[in-house]
Design an enzyme around this catalytic site. Structure first.
Site, PDB file in Angstrom:
ATOM      1  N   LYS A  22       0.834  -1.208   0.000  1.00 15.33           N
ATOM      2  CA  LYS A  22       0.000   0.000   0.000  1.00 15.33           C
ATOM      3  C   LYS A  22       0.864   1.251   0.000  1.00 15.33           C
ATOM      4  O   LYS A  22       0.663   2.179  -0.789  1.00 15.33           O
ATOM      5  CB  LYS A  22      -0.909   0.034   1.225  1.00 15.33           C
ATOM      6  CG  LYS A  22      -1.579   1.392   1.455  1.00 15.33           C
ATOM      7  CD  LYS A  22      -2.460   1.399   2.679  1.00 15.33           C
ATOM      8  CE  LYS A  22      -1.763   1.647   3.973  1.00 15.33           C
ATOM      9  NZ  LYS A  22      -1.367   3.033   4.205  1.00 15.33           N
ATOM     10  N   ASN A  23       1.863   1.293   0.891  1.00 19.16           N
ATOM     11  CA  ASN A  23       2.641   2.518   1.059  1.00 19.16           C
ATOM     12  C   ASN A  23       3.653   2.741  -0.051  1.00 19.16           C
ATOM     13  O   ASN A  23       4.384   3.731  -0.054  1.00 19.16           O
ATOM     14  CB  ASN A  23       3.314   2.516   2.441  1.00 19.16           C
ATOM     15  CG  ASN A  23       2.266   2.642   3.530  1.00 19.16           C
ATOM     16  OD1 ASN A  23       1.106   2.957   3.249  1.00 19.16           O
ATOM     17  ND2 ASN A  23       2.655   2.387   4.762  1.00 19.16           N
ATOM     18  N   ARG A  92      -5.930  10.124   4.184  1.00 23.82           N
ATOM     19  CA  ARG A  92      -5.071  11.179   4.721  1.00 23.82           C
ATOM     20  C   ARG A  92      -3.826  11.367   3.871  1.00 23.82           C
ATOM     21  O   ARG A  92      -3.361  12.462   3.639  1.00 23.82           O
ATOM     22  CB  ARG A  92      -4.667  10.828   6.139  1.00 23.82           C
ATOM     23  CG  ARG A  92      -4.149  12.048   6.812  1.00 23.82           C
ATOM     24  CD  ARG A  92      -3.151  11.897   7.784  1.00 23.82           C
ATOM     25  NE  ARG A  92      -2.455  13.158   7.844  1.00 23.82           N
ATOM     26  CZ  ARG A  92      -1.385  13.440   7.126  1.00 23.82           C
ATOM     27  NH1 ARG A  92      -0.936  12.581   6.272  1.00 23.82           N
ATOM     28  NH2 ARG A  92      -0.769  14.581   7.255  1.00 23.82           N
ATOM     29  N   ARG A 121      -1.191  15.311  12.361  1.00 24.50           N
ATOM     30  CA  ARG A 121      -0.295  14.943  11.235  1.00 24.50           C
ATOM     31  C   ARG A 121       0.050  16.207  10.460  1.00 24.50           C
ATOM     32  O   ARG A 121      -0.441  16.408   9.356  1.00 24.50           O
ATOM     33  CB  ARG A 121      -0.975  13.913  10.328  1.00 24.50           C
ATOM     34  CG  ARG A 121      -1.480  12.647  10.968  1.00 24.50           C
ATOM     35  CD  ARG A 121      -0.439  11.593  11.227  1.00 24.50           C
ATOM     36  NE  ARG A 121       0.149  10.988  10.047  1.00 24.50           N
ATOM     37  CZ  ARG A 121      -0.312   9.882   9.418  1.00 24.50           C
ATOM     38  NH1 ARG A 121      -1.398   9.299   9.868  1.00 24.50           N
ATOM     39  NH2 ARG A 121       0.305   9.366   8.392  1.00 24.50           N
ATOM     40  N   PRO A 122       0.943  17.060  11.004  1.00 25.02           N
ATOM     41  CA  PRO A 122       1.285  18.307  10.295  1.00 25.02           C
ATOM     42  C   PRO A 122       1.972  18.023   8.966  1.00 25.02           C
ATOM     43  O   PRO A 122       2.494  16.928   8.761  1.00 25.02           O
ATOM     44  CB  PRO A 122       2.248  19.004  11.273  1.00 25.02           C
ATOM     45  CG  PRO A 122       2.775  17.923  12.151  1.00 25.02           C
ATOM     46  CD  PRO A 122       1.711  16.867  12.226  1.00 25.02           C
ATOM     47  N   ASP A 124       4.153  20.499   7.690  1.00 28.98           N
ATOM     48  CA  ASP A 124       5.103  21.622   7.614  1.00 28.98           C
ATOM     49  C   ASP A 124       6.372  21.255   6.855  1.00 28.98           C
ATOM     50  O   ASP A 124       6.899  22.065   6.083  1.00 28.98           O
ATOM     51  CB  ASP A 124       5.449  22.102   9.039  1.00 28.98           C
ATOM     52  CG  ASP A 124       5.955  20.950   9.912  1.00 28.98           C
ATOM     53  OD1 ASP A 124       6.969  21.121  10.606  1.00 28.98           O
ATOM     54  OD2 ASP A 124       5.346  19.847   9.855  1.00 28.98           O
ATOM     55  N   ILE A 327       7.205   7.578  16.906  1.00 23.69           N
ATOM     56  CA  ILE A 327       6.817   8.258  15.659  1.00 23.69           C
ATOM     57  C   ILE A 327       5.485   9.011  15.797  1.00 23.69           C
ATOM     58  O   ILE A 327       5.385  10.174  15.424  1.00 23.69           O
ATOM     59  CB  ILE A 327       6.734   7.245  14.502  1.00 23.69           C
ATOM     60  CG1 ILE A 327       8.051   6.470  14.352  1.00 23.69           C
ATOM     61  CG2 ILE A 327       6.364   7.946  13.185  1.00 23.69           C
ATOM     62  CD1 ILE A 327       9.240   7.318  13.936  1.00 23.69           C
TER      63      ILE A 327
HETATM   64  C1  EPZ Z   1       3.960   7.061   6.151  1.00 26.70           C
HETATM   65  O1  EPZ Z   1       3.120   8.108   6.634  1.00 26.70           O
HETATM   66  C2  EPZ Z   1       3.081   5.808   6.080  1.00 26.70           C
HETATM   67  N1  EPZ Z   1       1.965   6.067   5.197  1.00 26.70           N
HETATM   68  C3  EPZ Z   1       2.559   5.477   7.477  1.00 26.70           C
HETATM   69  O2  EPZ Z   1       1.846   4.237   7.395  1.00 26.70           O
HETATM   70  C4  EPZ Z   1       3.736   5.259   8.407  1.00 26.70           C
HETATM   71  O3  EPZ Z   1       3.268   5.055   9.707  1.00 26.70           O
HETATM   72  C5  EPZ Z   1       4.644   6.506   8.394  1.00 26.70           C
HETATM   73  O4  EPZ Z   1       5.063   6.817   7.048  1.00 26.70           O
HETATM   74  C6  EPZ Z   1       5.900   6.303   9.223  1.00 26.70           C
HETATM   75  O5  EPZ Z   1       6.606   5.198   8.820  1.00 26.70           O
HETATM   76  C7  EPZ Z   1       2.168   5.984   3.854  1.00 26.70           C
HETATM   77  O6  EPZ Z   1       3.250   5.730   3.364  1.00 26.70           O
HETATM   78  C8  EPZ Z   1       0.979   6.222   2.976  1.00 26.70           C
HETATM   79  P1  EPZ Z   1       5.799  10.653   8.097  1.00 26.70           P
HETATM   80  P2  EPZ Z   1       3.586   9.637   6.573  1.00 26.70           P
HETATM   81  O7  EPZ Z   1       5.621  11.881   7.273  1.00 26.70           O
HETATM   82  O8  EPZ Z   1       4.331   9.874   5.313  1.00 26.70           O
HETATM   83  C9  EPZ Z   1       5.664  13.956  11.569  1.00 26.70           C
HETATM   84  C10 EPZ Z   1       0.064   2.717   7.700  1.00 26.70           C
HETATM   85  O9  EPZ Z   1      -0.339   2.149   8.734  1.00 26.70           O
HETATM   86  N2  EPZ Z   1       5.635  14.951  10.470  1.00 26.70           N
HETATM   87  O10 EPZ Z   1       7.065   9.911   7.964  1.00 26.70           O
HETATM   88  O11 EPZ Z   1       2.405  10.475   6.861  1.00 26.70           O
HETATM   89  C11 EPZ Z   1       4.351  13.173  11.635  1.00 26.70           C
HETATM   90  O12 EPZ Z   1       3.366  13.855  12.338  1.00 26.70           O
HETATM   91  C12 EPZ Z   1       0.454   4.211   7.748  1.00 26.70           C
HETATM   92  O13 EPZ Z   1       0.205   2.150   6.615  1.00 26.70           O
HETATM   93  C13 EPZ Z   1       5.700  16.300  10.791  1.00 26.70           C
HETATM   94  O14 EPZ Z   1       5.774  16.680  11.961  1.00 26.70           O
HETATM   95  O15 EPZ Z   1       4.583   9.661   7.826  1.00 26.70           O
HETATM   96  C14 EPZ Z   1       4.777  11.892  12.302  1.00 26.70           C
HETATM   97  O16 EPZ Z   1       4.790  12.057  13.684  1.00 26.70           O
HETATM   98  C15 EPZ Z   1       0.104   4.865   9.039  1.00 26.70           C
HETATM   99  N3  EPZ Z   1       5.629  17.197   9.775  1.00 26.70           N
HETATM  100  C16 EPZ Z   1       6.196  11.694  11.784  1.00 26.70           C
HETATM  101  O17 EPZ Z   1       6.641  12.959  11.294  1.00 26.70           O
HETATM  102  C17 EPZ Z   1       5.533  16.819   8.455  1.00 26.70           C
HETATM  103  O18 EPZ Z   1       5.482  17.673   7.564  1.00 26.70           O
HETATM  104  C18 EPZ Z   1       6.307  10.650  10.658  1.00 26.70           C
HETATM  105  O19 EPZ Z   1       5.496  11.039   9.624  1.00 26.70           O
HETATM  106  C19 EPZ Z   1       5.491  15.438   8.157  1.00 26.70           C
HETATM  107  C20 EPZ Z   1       5.541  14.522   9.184  1.00 26.70           C
END
Ligand code: EPZ
Length: 417
Positions: A22-23, A92, A121-122, A124, A327
């Site tokens: 999926k991811n 999302r 889920r910011p 930024d 995370i």
């Molecule tokens: C991806 O989400 C995956 N989704 C998530 O899988 C996975 O949990 C996550 O990466 C971490 O491995 C997809 O690939 C579609 P991040 P993503 O940006 O890209 C913070 C599942 O179960 N952050 O790496 O949204 C954020 O809030 C899903 O399949 C900021 O603060 O994750 C989080 O705490 C759930 N600002 C952390 O970073 C930003 O601009 C990781 O988020 C972006 C992120």
């Protein structure tokens, strides 16, 4: 409303092919709009998130259809650059379309993605990277509006190795003028798969899997064909199910290196695991043992998307296992449901202490999010008696017909109204 009804305490046997990731498929579907021709995606899982991404393509004016395990996309007639709230709310991670839409049309308008079950889920980091590539970004009326007459390659550092921000930056940089260097990039295998797809479109992208990614902006080819990698989180979920049920199963069409930390942890719990180049056999025959603290980290650390399933496994282990969720702020919503099955779990902020019990007992529970739902299935397979899991829409976002897959391994599981 349908539920999954599971009668536990059955050993699993046999072999099962793991479906596409999926991811990985979601960012590649977004990337397909960089090209103005046809993309054929093979090994494309049948998931509601994939359907949501295909709906977004349709809204943008692209044409997409499924033929078995392939999705064929033609983005020649793309005519819009906005994603409305109702489509953003459905999935999302639609935010990953931002970079590609901006690169393709010079403008992108997305409804601000809200938080989700896992907490705030910011975006930024996504926005600051796009700004560095030359985008003007404003937030008006709950929308993010990005404009760029010309994106320009540059050297940029991500504050955190965000998966989505890395993907968005790669997609925007693919059509930018000049080269881009992304440092502190995410290293997840799905980033590597996106690089492979962009390479097949003629974009010179290198370094995926490391913290530094190079993208040479260029005119992309119009057509491409790509086979999506298999889903390491799905593979890990089935390993957790086998571990907790004293089973002996084989998983095929997997890339064991992509989930090595999970394999290591299950070995420490007492499972015997043999890995081949594209398959794996897991055997579990005794009571599992508790292990050292499990701390979720960006790849190659322990994946947050497997924390709930391993927690469900630890509920049956001898001793206490500590989890630290680094995370997401709110990724213990499954704990209350596991307690309904008789699990002994204490939580304090990002820390959870799981003390193993000899038996769990079936009960009605509800999926709180995608991986939390998967954890309930793992626990129910171990539990004595019948468990009924509701709110299946969460689970269907990331698992392609999971009950059929488990039944093929001998589990007593049905989807019932
Ligand atoms: C991806 O989400 C995956 N989704 C998530 O899988 C996975 O949990 C996550 O990466 C971490 O491995 C997809 O690939 C579609 P991040 P993503 O940006 O890209 C913070 C599942 O179960 N952050 O790496 O949204 C954020 O809030 C899903 O399949 C900021 O603060 O994750 C989080 O705490 C759930 N600002 C952390 O970073 C930003 O601009 C990781 O988020 C972006 C992120």
């Amino acid at each position: 409303m349908s539920v999954l009804r599971i009668n536990g305490e059955r050993e699993l046997r046999g072999s099962m092919r793991v479906h596409g990731a999926k991811n990985s498929v979601l960012p590649i579907i977004a990337a397909s709009i960089l090209a103005s021709g046809e993309t054929v995606l093979h090994n494309c899982p049948n998931l509601s998130d994939v359907d949501a991404a295909v709906k977004i393509l349709g809204h943008l004016g692209c044409v997409a259809r499924r033929e078995g395990e392939s999705v064929i996309i033609n983005s020649a007639k793309m005519s819009r650059c906005d994603i409305p709230h109702d489509l953003m709310r459905e999935m999302r991670s639609s935010v990953i379309f931002l970079g590609a839409i901006l690169a393709r049309t010079g403008e992108a308008k997305l409804s601000m993605p809200g938080g989700c079950e896992l907490g705030p889920r910011p975006v930024d980091i996504h926005l600051s990277a796009l700004r560095e590539l030359g985008a003007e970004i404003s937030e008006e009326g709950g929308n993010i509006i990005c404009r760029a007459s010309k994106l320009r390659g540059c050297r940029l550092n991500l504050n955190f190795p965000s998966v989505g921000a890395t993907e968005n930056t790669m997609l925007a940089a693919a059509l930018a003028e000049g080269s881009t260097i992304i440092t502190n990039a995410a290293r997840e295998p799905e980033i590597w798969d996106l690089q492979r797809y962009l390479n097949s479109l003629g974009v010179d992208v290198r370094g995926a899997g490391t913290s530094t990614i190079f993208v040479e902006g260029t005119r992309v080819k119009s057509d491409a064909s790509h086979r999506v990698i298999s889903d390491r989180i799905v593979a890990s979920t089935f390993m957790a199910a086998a571990a907790v049920t004293r089973s002996d199963i084989e998983l095929t069409d997997v890339i064991p290196a992509h989930f090595a930390t999970v394999t290591k942890t299950l070995r420490e719990m007492g499972c015997r695991i043999e890995t081949g180049s594209d398959n794996l056999r897991i055997r579990s025959n005794g009571r599992l043992k508790a292990v050292r603290p499990i701390m979720t980290e960006p790849y190659p650390g322990f994946p947050t998307d497997v924390q709930p399933q391993l927690m469900a496994t630890a509920t049956s282990a001898e001793g206490t296992t500590v989890f630290v969720e680094n995370i997401f702020d709110n990724r213990y919503r499954h704990v209350e449901e596991l307690r309904r099955l008789g699990a002994d779990i204490e939580t304090a902020g990002r820390v959870a202490m799981v003390t193993g019990v000899k038996k769990l007992h079936g009960a009605p529970v509800k999926a709180t999010d995608l991986r939390g739902g998967a954890a309930l299935i793992v626990a129910a397979l171990f539990a004595e008696g019948t468990t009924e899991i509701s709110e299946l829409s969460h689970i269907d976002r990331g698992y392609d017909n999971i009950e059929q897959a488990l039944r093929s391994l001998g589990a007593d599981i049905v989807r019932a109204d």
